[in-house]
Motif scaffolding. Structure first.
Motif, PDB file in Angstrom:
ATOM      1  N   HIS A  39      33.440  50.468  39.453  1.00 40.88           N
ATOM      2  CA  HIS A  39      34.557  51.147  39.123  1.00 40.88           C
ATOM      3  C   HIS A  39      34.505  51.191  37.524  1.00 40.88           C
ATOM      4  O   HIS A  39      34.628  52.345  36.942  1.00 40.88           O
ATOM      5  CB  HIS A  39      35.693  50.497  39.551  1.00 40.88           C
ATOM      6  N   CYS A  60      35.494  42.437  43.693  1.00 41.12           N
ATOM      7  CA  CYS A  60      35.440  42.451  42.120  1.00 41.12           C
ATOM      8  C   CYS A  60      36.672  41.824  41.639  1.00 41.12           C
ATOM      9  O   CYS A  60      37.800  42.166  41.965  1.00 41.12           O
ATOM     10  CB  CYS A  60      35.778  44.053  41.647  1.00 41.12           C
ATOM     11  N   HIS A 120      39.869  44.982  39.798  1.00 40.78           N
ATOM     12  CA  HIS A 120      40.865  45.693  40.469  1.00 40.78           C
ATOM     13  C   HIS A 120      40.662  45.807  42.260  1.00 40.78           C
ATOM     14  O   HIS A 120      41.253  46.087  42.855  1.00 40.78           O
ATOM     15  CB  HIS A 120      40.914  47.091  40.311  1.00 40.78           C
TER      16      HIS A 120
HETATM   17  S1  FES Z   1      35.929  47.037  37.580  1.00 39.86           S
HETATM   18 FE1  FES Z   1      35.966  46.410  39.736  1.00 39.86          FE
HETATM   19  S2  FES Z   1      37.361  47.084  40.762  1.00 39.86           S
HETATM   20 FE2  FES Z   1      37.654  47.852  38.816  1.00 39.86          FE
END
Ligand code: FES
Ligand SMILES: [Fe+2]
Length: 372
Positions: free
Chosen positions: A29, A47, A50
């Motif tokens: 992401h 993660c 987010h």
């Molecule tokens: S950087 Fe991993 S969910 Fe956004």
């Protein structure tokens, strides 16, 4: 587990079907590091930024509030973790950023014959956690030392001969130096009148090795080698409390910067050896090649000073080259049973020349070349 591969973190995981996977430890992401643990047991990774969740096969399987905020339009199939190419040999896992590497078996090539003596002679297991320490040294000095530098032992480790732990200062000269393609090389101390491996495992050694390898193992004094570029191994015999015992370790020279590396060493023992034998082998290892070991301290002192002396920009250094001419006058052996180019003397720099020749080949390739 997570490991460093040329400066980038990689997750190596085994999925439900038992397959091994490796991924760049980076969320697709916004690039957050997914896993911060050294090792553990996880079926999925969430993660910390987010909350995207990835399966241990790399697929993106969870996005918080996905329907609502992406309107069902998020193409999750395109957001899998970036796969890293890995291969295994005798329980060792090798990784590369090259997406189309030559097969690992081919990369190791003839050198497997020698590596087998350390990691494939029997079913081996890792004893204890790895020992990790940071040395203020350029990492290639370690690889260079293990690929073929037995010459230093009589001076750097001279005090060990003085203590009577090895018979004399030239103890380390007798034997062979071998190199193979792809920059690999080793030094074989030979012969040794004493068998320092567990006697009761002779049948297992015979079953795992060729008759020629078994014969060599039977009279092996020590074996020190480097699998290009930064994996080294060592089979060493040490007298502990009056008894000769072998200890086998593998190590990574993990580059941190041009003048700093982390050394990670694992002790390997024969799985079917007695607990007492394993304990004594560990004692021998800690005594010699752990961070507090007598050999290790001698060596890392030298590595550190070489690195410090190489720094800076004194004018004369522009044209300064180290000397790697030892043994240039010699002809290789023709009747040694193992493959590769073999010299009947451990005091030689043929292996180092082979290591740096391959290094130069790779470094001279245009960007995107095979060795990238
Ligand atoms: S950087 Fe991993 S969910 Fe956004
Ligand atoms: Fe040494």
């Amino acid at each position: 587990m997570t490991r460093d591969l040329a400066g980038y973190s990689v997750i190596v995981s085994r999925d439900d079907s038992g397959n091994m996977n490796a991924f760049y430890n980076m969320c697709t992401h916004r690039g957050m590091k997914l896993c911060r643990a050294d090792k553990g047991n996880k079926g999925r990774f969430t993660c910390p930024y987010h909350g995207f969740t990835f399966k241990n096969t790399g697929e993106l399987i969870g996005v918080p509030m996905q329907k609502e905020i992406y309107g069902g339009q998020l193409d999750t199939a395109r957001l899998s973790l970036h796969k890293v190419t890995i291969g295994t040999y005798k329980g060792l896992i090798f990784g590369t950023w090259n997406e189309t590497p030559e097969p690992l078996e081919q990369f190791l090539g003839d050198f497997k014959w020698y590596l087998d003596l350390a990691v494939g002679r029997a079913e081996m297991e890792v004893m204890g956690p790895p020992q990790r320490f940071v040395v203020h040294s350029h990492w290639k000095i370690g690889s260079d030392n293990f690929v073929g530098d037995s010459y230093h032992t009589m001076v750097t480790h001279g005090s060990i001969a003085e203590l009577g732990m090895v018979p004399n200062a030239t103890y380390s000269k007798k034997g062979y130096q071998v190199y193979t393609s792809h920059g690999h090389g080793c030094n074989i101390g030979y012969p040794n009148p004493d068998f320092a491996f567990p006697e009761e495992l002779r049948d297992e050694y015979k079953a795992n090795l060729s008759p020629e390898q078994y014969e060599l193992l039977g009279s092996l004094k020590n074996l020190i080698g480097t699998v290009f570029p930064n994996l080294s191994f060592l089979v060493s015999h040490t007298k502990v409390k009056g008894q000769l015992i072998s200890n086998t370790s593998i190590r990574l020279w993990r580059p941190i910067s041009h003048d700093k590396m982390e050394v990670i060493t694992w002790l390997l023992v024969e799985k079917r050896a007695s607990e007492d034998w394993k304990r004594r082998s560990r004692e021998a290892f800690v005594f010699t090649f752990s961070p507090s070991g007598i050999f290790e301290q001698d060596d890392t002192e030298v590595f550190t000073d070489i690195t410090a002396a190489a720094a800076g920009s004194l004018p004369f250094k522009k044209n300064f080259t180290y000397n790697y001419t030892m043994g240039l006058h010699r002809e290789p052996e023709t009747d040694f049973p193992g493959p590769g180019t073999v010299y009947a003397d451990k005091f030689s720099e043929a292996s180092q020349r082979n290591f740096y020749r391959y290094w130069l080949d790779l470094m001279s390739e245009p960007e995107g070349g095979a060795g990238k």
